[in-house]
Design a protein around this motif. Structure first.
Motif, PDB file in Angstrom:
ATOM      1  N   ASP A  41       0.804  -1.229   0.000  1.00 45.67           N
ATOM      2  CA  ASP A  41       0.000   0.000   0.000  1.00 45.67           C
ATOM      3  C   ASP A  41       0.833   1.274   0.000  1.00 45.67           C
ATOM      4  O   ASP A  41       0.383   2.306  -0.478  1.00 45.67           O
ATOM      5  CB  ASP A  41      -0.952   0.008   1.197  1.00 45.67           C
ATOM      6  N   ASN A  42       2.036   1.238   0.558  1.00 44.82           N
ATOM      7  CA  ASN A  42       2.837   2.458   0.637  1.00 44.82           C
ATOM      8  C   ASN A  42       3.701   2.689  -0.604  1.00 44.82           C
ATOM      9  O   ASN A  42       4.518   3.595  -0.629  1.00 44.82           O
ATOM     10  CB  ASN A  42       3.706   2.432   1.891  1.00 44.82           C
ATOM     11  N   THR A  43       3.503   1.899  -1.663  1.00 46.26           N
ATOM     12  CA  THR A  43       4.266   2.058  -2.904  1.00 46.26           C
ATOM     13  C   THR A  43       3.840   3.339  -3.607  1.00 46.26           C
ATOM     14  O   THR A  43       2.650   3.648  -3.704  1.00 46.26           O
ATOM     15  CB  THR A  43       4.033   0.853  -3.845  1.00 46.26           C
ATOM     16  N   ARG A  44       4.832   4.075  -4.071  1.00 45.47           N
ATOM     17  CA  ARG A  44       4.536   5.313  -4.811  1.00 45.47           C
ATOM     18  C   ARG A  44       4.206   4.942  -6.252  1.00 45.47           C
ATOM     19  O   ARG A  44       4.996   4.308  -6.938  1.00 45.47           O
ATOM     20  CB  ARG A  44       5.729   6.246  -4.746  1.00 45.47           C
ATOM     21  N   LEU A  45       3.036   5.348  -6.699  1.00 45.97           N
ATOM     22  CA  LEU A  45       2.578   5.049  -8.066  1.00 45.97           C
ATOM     23  C   LEU A  45       2.407   6.351  -8.832  1.00 45.97           C
ATOM     24  O   LEU A  45       1.918   7.349  -8.300  1.00 45.97           O
ATOM     25  CB  LEU A  45       1.253   4.294  -8.025  1.00 45.97           C
ATOM     26  N   TYR A  46       2.807   6.317 -10.077  1.00 46.92           N
ATOM     27  CA  TYR A  46       2.721   7.498 -10.934  1.00 46.92           C
ATOM     28  C   TYR A  46       1.860   7.176 -12.148  1.00 46.92           C
ATOM     29  O   TYR A  46       1.965   6.109 -12.739  1.00 46.92           O
ATOM     30  CB  TYR A  46       4.115   7.929 -11.394  1.00 46.92           C
ATOM     31  N   GLU A  47       1.034   8.134 -12.498  1.00 45.51           N
ATOM     32  CA  GLU A  47       0.175   7.995 -13.686  1.00 45.51           C
ATOM     33  C   GLU A  47       0.756   8.862 -14.797  1.00 45.51           C
ATOM     34  O   GLU A  47       1.096  10.026 -14.572  1.00 45.51           O
ATOM     35  CB  GLU A  47      -1.246   8.452 -13.356  1.00 45.51           C
ATOM     36  N   GLY A  48       0.879   8.275 -15.970  1.00 50.23           N
ATOM     37  CA  GLY A  48       1.387   9.035 -17.115  1.00 50.23           C
ATOM     38  C   GLY A  48       0.316   9.939 -17.674  1.00 50.23           C
ATOM     39  O   GLY A  48      -0.770   9.501 -18.024  1.00 50.23           O
ATOM     40  N   VAL A  49       0.630  11.219 -17.756  1.00 50.50           N
ATOM     41  CA  VAL A  49      -0.291  12.208 -18.322  1.00 50.50           C
ATOM     42  C   VAL A  49       0.503  13.009 -19.343  1.00 50.50           C
ATOM     43  O   VAL A  49       1.343  13.826 -18.986  1.00 50.50           O
ATOM     44  CB  VAL A  49      -0.869  13.138 -17.231  1.00 50.50           C
ATOM     45  N   GLY A  50       0.252  12.757 -20.597  1.00 56.98           N
ATOM     46  CA  GLY A  50       1.020  13.443 -21.642  1.00 56.98           C
ATOM     47  C   GLY A  50       2.475  13.036 -21.558  1.00 56.98           C
ATOM     48  O   GLY A  50       2.797  11.857 -21.620  1.00 56.98           O
ATOM     49  N   ARG A  51       3.358  14.036 -21.361  1.00 56.31           N
ATOM     50  CA  ARG A  51       4.789  13.738 -21.265  1.00 56.31           C
ATOM     51  C   ARG A  51       5.290  13.861 -19.835  1.00 56.31           C
ATOM     52  O   ARG A  51       6.480  14.031 -19.598  1.00 56.31           O
ATOM     53  CB  ARG A  51       5.573  14.669 -22.185  1.00 56.31           C
ATOM     54  N   MET A  52       4.378  13.781 -18.869  1.00 55.82           N
ATOM     55  CA  MET A  52       4.802  13.859 -17.474  1.00 55.82           C
ATOM     56  C   MET A  52       4.104  12.773 -16.667  1.00 55.82           C
ATOM     57  O   MET A  52       3.213  12.092 -17.155  1.00 55.82           O
ATOM     58  CB  MET A  52       4.491  15.226 -16.893  1.00 55.82           C
ATOM     59  N   PHE A  53       4.544  12.609 -15.446  1.00 54.04           N
ATOM     60  CA  PHE A  53       3.976  11.610 -14.553  1.00 54.04           C
ATOM     61  C   PHE A  53       3.509  12.294 -13.276  1.00 54.04           C
ATOM     62  O   PHE A  53       4.205  13.145 -12.727  1.00 54.04           O
ATOM     63  CB  PHE A  53       5.013  10.527 -14.226  1.00 54.04           C
ATOM     64  N   ILE A  54       2.316  11.908 -12.815  1.00 53.74           N
ATOM     65  CA  ILE A  54       1.724  12.512 -11.625  1.00 53.74           C
ATOM     66  C   ILE A  54       1.627  11.449 -10.541  1.00 53.74           C
ATOM     67  O   ILE A  54       1.158  10.329 -10.790  1.00 53.74           O
ATOM     68  CB  ILE A  54       0.327  13.088 -11.940  1.00 53.74           C
ATOM     69  N   LEU A  55       2.035  11.795  -9.355  1.00 51.94           N
ATOM     70  CA  LEU A  55       1.947  10.892  -8.210  1.00 51.94           C
ATOM     71  C   LEU A  55       0.479  10.699  -7.843  1.00 51.94           C
ATOM     72  O   LEU A  55      -0.259  11.666  -7.652  1.00 51.94           O
ATOM     73  CB  LEU A  55       2.727  11.473  -7.017  1.00 51.94           C
ATOM     74  N   GLN A  56       0.038   9.447  -7.777  1.00 50.40           N
ATOM     75  CA  GLN A  56      -1.348   9.110  -7.436  1.00 50.40           C
ATOM     76  C   GLN A  56      -1.338   8.050  -6.340  1.00 50.40           C
ATOM     77  O   GLN A  56      -0.401   7.269  -6.227  1.00 50.40           O
ATOM     78  CB  GLN A  56      -2.084   8.537  -8.661  1.00 50.40           C
ATOM     79  N   SER A  57      -2.422   8.015  -5.587  1.00 47.56           N
ATOM     80  CA  SER A  57      -2.541   6.966  -4.576  1.00 47.56           C
ATOM     81  C   SER A  57      -2.924   5.661  -5.269  1.00 47.56           C
ATOM     82  O   SER A  57      -3.494   5.650  -6.353  1.00 47.56           O
ATOM     83  CB  SER A  57      -3.599   7.352  -3.535  1.00 47.56           C
ATOM     84  N   LYS A  58      -2.607   4.556  -4.599  1.00 48.30           N
ATOM     85  CA  LYS A  58      -2.916   3.233  -5.149  1.00 48.30           C
ATOM     86  C   LYS A  58      -4.424   3.084  -5.344  1.00 48.30           C
ATOM     87  O   LYS A  58      -4.883   2.564  -6.365  1.00 48.30           O
ATOM     88  CB  LYS A  58      -2.379   2.150  -4.210  1.00 48.30           C
ATOM     89  N   GLU A  59      -5.184   3.570  -4.385  1.00 52.69           N
ATOM     90  CA  GLU A  59      -6.645   3.471  -4.450  1.00 52.69           C
ATOM     91  C   GLU A  59      -7.197   4.242  -5.652  1.00 52.69           C
ATOM     92  O   GLU A  59      -8.079   3.758  -6.364  1.00 52.69           O
ATOM     93  CB  GLU A  59      -7.251   4.016  -3.158  1.00 52.69           C
ATOM     94  N   GLU A  60      -6.666   5.431  -5.894  1.00 56.59           N
ATOM     95  CA  GLU A  60      -7.139   6.253  -7.007  1.00 56.59           C
ATOM     96  C   GLU A  60      -6.837   5.589  -8.354  1.00 56.59           C
ATOM     97  O   GLU A  60      -7.679   5.574  -9.257  1.00 56.59           O
ATOM     98  CB  GLU A  60      -6.488   7.639  -6.943  1.00 56.59           C
ATOM     99  N   ILE A  61      -5.647   5.042  -8.486  1.00 57.73           N
ATOM    100  CA  ILE A  61      -5.288   4.358  -9.735  1.00 57.73           C
ATOM    101  C   ILE A  61      -6.153   3.112  -9.921  1.00 57.73           C
ATOM    102  O   ILE A  61      -6.632   2.836 -11.029  1.00 57.73           O
ATOM    103  CB  ILE A  61      -3.789   4.022  -9.769  1.00 57.73           C
ATOM    104  N   ASN A  62      -6.394   2.355  -8.855  1.00 58.38           N
ATOM    105  CA  ASN A  62      -7.279   1.186  -8.948  1.00 58.38           C
ATOM    106  C   ASN A  62      -8.682   1.593  -9.389  1.00 58.38           C
ATOM    107  O   ASN A  62      -9.298   0.920 -10.222  1.00 58.38           O
ATOM    108  CB  ASN A  62      -7.339   0.443  -7.609  1.00 58.38           C
ATOM    109  N   ASN A  63      -9.191   2.690  -8.827  1.00 57.90           N
ATOM    110  CA  ASN A  63     -10.530   3.170  -9.220  1.00 57.90           C
ATOM    111  C   ASN A  63     -10.569   3.550 -10.694  1.00 57.90           C
ATOM    112  O   ASN A  63     -11.534   3.244 -11.401  1.00 57.90           O
ATOM    113  CB  ASN A  63     -10.947   4.355  -8.349  1.00 57.90           C
TER     114      ASN A  63
END
Length: 153
Positions: free
Chosen positions: A88-110
């Motif tokens: 759960d404490n893993t830092r996850l990043y979502e690719g948006v265009g040419r950058m990456f945004i830090l997101q929570s695991k729950e948000e990415i799962n949703n």
């Protein structure tokens, strides 16, 4: 394809010309009516061909969209499966265009679950193309009947 009103106007104009030609060239009403029926059947034949080709293209497009949505769905499912194995404490990043945004695991799962649901709904909607396939079959049957009736005359 031209607007239906334009096609109807052209059809009426061509019919008038055919009637005038018949009346000047032939004295027999039977010959004129035969020429008129041949014109109408060839016009109907061409309209059926256009309808059949248009419907076949729609069916192919629906198949392509289903394939693409299935790939999106599979990608989201595999990504979700991999993310659930992470702590759960893993830092996850979502690719948006040419950058990456830090997101929570729950948000990415949703987001992944929403993507899967949306793709599944669209696939179910596109699989209702039975109507299109039935329309193609009807157009093919009508063309066959028209060709058989022409050969019989």
């Amino acid at each position: 394809m031209a607007a239906p009103i334009d096609l109807e106007l052209k059809k009426v104009e061509i019919q008038r010309v055919a009637i005038l030609i018949c009346s000047h060239l032939f004295s027999s009403v039977l010959t004129c009516s035969h020429l008129f029926s041949v014109f109408n059947s060839s016009y109907a034949f061409s309209e059926l061909q256009v309808k059949m080709i248009d419907t076949q293209q729609k069916v192919k497009l629906a198949d392509l969209q289903i394939d693409q949505l299935t790939r999106v769905q599979k990608h989201a499912k595999l990504t979700h499966a991999e993310i659930t194995t992470l702590p759960d404490n893993t830092r996850l990043y979502e690719g948006v265009g040419r950058m990456f945004i830090l997101q929570s695991k729950e948000e990415i799962n949703n987001q992944l679950m929403d993507k899967q649901k949306t793709a599944d709904e669209k696939i179910k909607e596109l699989e209702k193309k039975v109507y299109l396939e039935r329309s193609v079959k009807e157009a093919e049957d009508n063309i066959r009947e028209m060709l058989l009736s022409r050969r019989a005359h």
